[in-house]
Every structure is written in C-alpha cells, then in structure tokens.
Scaffold this motif. Structure first.
Motif, PDB file in Angstrom:
ATOM      1  N   GLY A 278      11.984  17.558  43.519  1.00  0.00           N
ATOM      2  CA  GLY A 278      13.393  17.354  43.200  1.00  0.00           C
ATOM      3  C   GLY A 278      13.562  17.470  41.694  1.00  0.00           C
ATOM      4  O   GLY A 278      12.587  17.458  40.947  1.00  0.00           O
ATOM      5  N   SER A 279      14.795  17.593  41.253  1.00  0.00           N
ATOM      6  CA  SER A 279      15.068  17.730  39.823  1.00  0.00           C
ATOM      7  C   SER A 279      15.728  16.445  39.312  1.00  0.00           C
ATOM      8  O   SER A 279      16.678  15.948  39.920  1.00  0.00           O
ATOM      9  N   TYR A 280      15.188  15.937  38.203  1.00  0.00           N
ATOM     10  CA  TYR A 280      15.805  14.762  37.597  1.00  0.00           C
ATOM     11  C   TYR A 280      15.472  14.728  36.114  1.00  0.00           C
ATOM     12  O   TYR A 280      14.528  15.382  35.642  1.00  0.00           O
TER      13      TYR A 280
END
Length: 259
Positions: free
Chosen positions: A240-242
C-alpha cells in the motif's frame, strides 16, 4: 474506264531488299548496344568505380563512428552493390548499445548507417567515475560521464542482474516522473532482496521495491499533490502507499528498518 497501275515484281525487289537491310541494321545496332551495355556493367562492377567511397554513421551518441564502421566490416574496397544490408544490420545489433539499425545505399558511392541506440536511463559510480547505464542494463564502462540531471544516479548496484531489472523498470516510467528522481539506491535485506530507496529532486524519499516499481511509481505525483509541501518524509510504495513524516534524526533509521 481508268487504267490500273501495275508494279512488276522486278520493281519491288530492290525496295524489299532495302527494307530488309534497314531492319537487319537496326537489329544489329540493338544487339551491339545490349552487348556494350553488358560489357560496361561488368567493367563497372569489377572496377574501383563501384567501390564505396564514403561511409556515414548517423544517430550514434555513445558509439564512435569508427567503432560502428568496424562492426559493419565495410571499407572503400567494398563493392556498393555487393553489401548485405540485412546482414550488416544484424551484425551491428550484436553490440549491446545498439537497439535498431538501418543500412542505406546512397548512389553512386555512399553508404549510410542509421542507428538507434538504447536510451540512457541512469549513471553508475565506480571508483569515483560515473558511467552511463542504458535501458537494457548495459554499463558503458569505457565512457566517463558527467551527471547533468538528465537521468538518476544508480548507487550500490553491485549485482548486474538487479541493475538490469531496475533499468528496465525505470525505462517504463514517464519522463515527467523519471526526471524527478535524483538517486536510486539498492538496499537489499534478508527479507527483501528487491528493496530500493529513491531520493527525489523535490525533497522526498521513496521506499519501494524493484518488483512492479514502474507501475507503483506512477502514483507518485498524485501522492505528493496531497501532501503539505512544508512536510518532508518517506513515501512508502509497497503493498500500500502511505506517507511517513520524519525529521533528519530519525529519517535514516526509518529507511533501514523498513523492508
């Protein structure tokens, strides 16, 4: 009643002989012309008149003109009509720098070799010297280059296989994103041999992986647009992107801990 003019066979014979003679002469001239043309062609092909006088190389940036000509095996002793353009192209393409080749015959005595080399995708440092890296992962160790910001620096890639994988991923990026990357550092761990850290020209750091990098990195502009420009940190683009806000003291620690 009008009297018809009658021409005797004796009067017609001279005219027939003259017509036949003219026809025979025309035929002889035709055959002699063909003969002399064939002789001229043979003499031309066997003489230096049919040899290449000029070889031009176009589209080369990394390969020198002399190198390309040597690969083609053409010379001023080569008959311009005897060259195998397809074969020459295939031979030149064996050089890993070359992507595409076209050999063009320009009469009367010139041969042009049109090259498309693989694109520059980065630079790699070895013993204090920077060398270009092409999209196919080829390192041009015979060329010393200056890093001018047209491609990222690729550091710690001491494995040719991973360098090639990374180069192919970078090649698939849009230029607008590629030009945002200042440096790509290979940081393999026991858990993730594909781990990379990117240092961006806009001040962010990206923590990612070589696998699927080009697809995941395409979201970078969208991610950055949602961040406060005053806050710098690490953008993670894994499963995921964070965004992880960090300061200078814990930034290095965060990069090392993330796998």
């Amino acid at each position: 009643m009008k009297k018809k003019n009658v021409v005797s066979i004796e009067d017609r014979i001279p005219k027939l002989k003259q017509a036949r003679k003219k026809k025979a002469n025309r035929r002889l001239i035709f055959y002699l012309s063909i003969f002399f043309i064939l002789i001229s062609i043979i003499v031309y092909l066997q003489s230096p008149l049919s040899h290449i006088k000029q070889i031009e190389v176009k589209g080369n940036a990394f390969l020198k003109e002399d190198e390309v000509i040597a690969l083609s095996e053409l010379s001023t002793r080569t008959n311009i009509w005897a060259i195998d353009r397809t074969g020459i192209g295939e031979t030149i393409k064996k050089n890993p720098v070359v992507d595409q080749v076209e050999v063009v015959r320009k009469l009367p005595w010139t041969v042009e070799i049109h090259l498309k080399e693989h694109d520059l995708i980065g630079y790699i440092e070895q013993k204090g010297v920077y060398h270009p890296v092409l999209e196919n992962g080829e390192k041009l160790t015979t060329i010393n280059a200056s890093v001018v910001g047209d491609a990222p620096l690729m550091s710690n890639f001491n494995d040719a296989g991973f360098l090639t994988k990374m180069a192919k991923e970078l090649q698939q990026l849009p230029d607008s994103i590629l030009h945002l990357i200042s440096e790509v550092s290979w940081q393999p761990t026991e858990k993730n041999k594909y781990k990379i850290i990117l240092y961006m020209n806009d001040g962010y750091t990206v923590n990612g992986t070589i696998r699927g990098f080009s697809e995941k990195m395409k979201a970078y502009p969208s991610i950055v647009s949602q961040l406060n420009p005053q806050e710098k940190g690490i953008i993670h683009i894994g499963v995921g992107s964070y965004f992880e806000k960090t300061n200078e003291s814990n930034k290095e620690e965060a990069e090392q801990d993330d796998s």
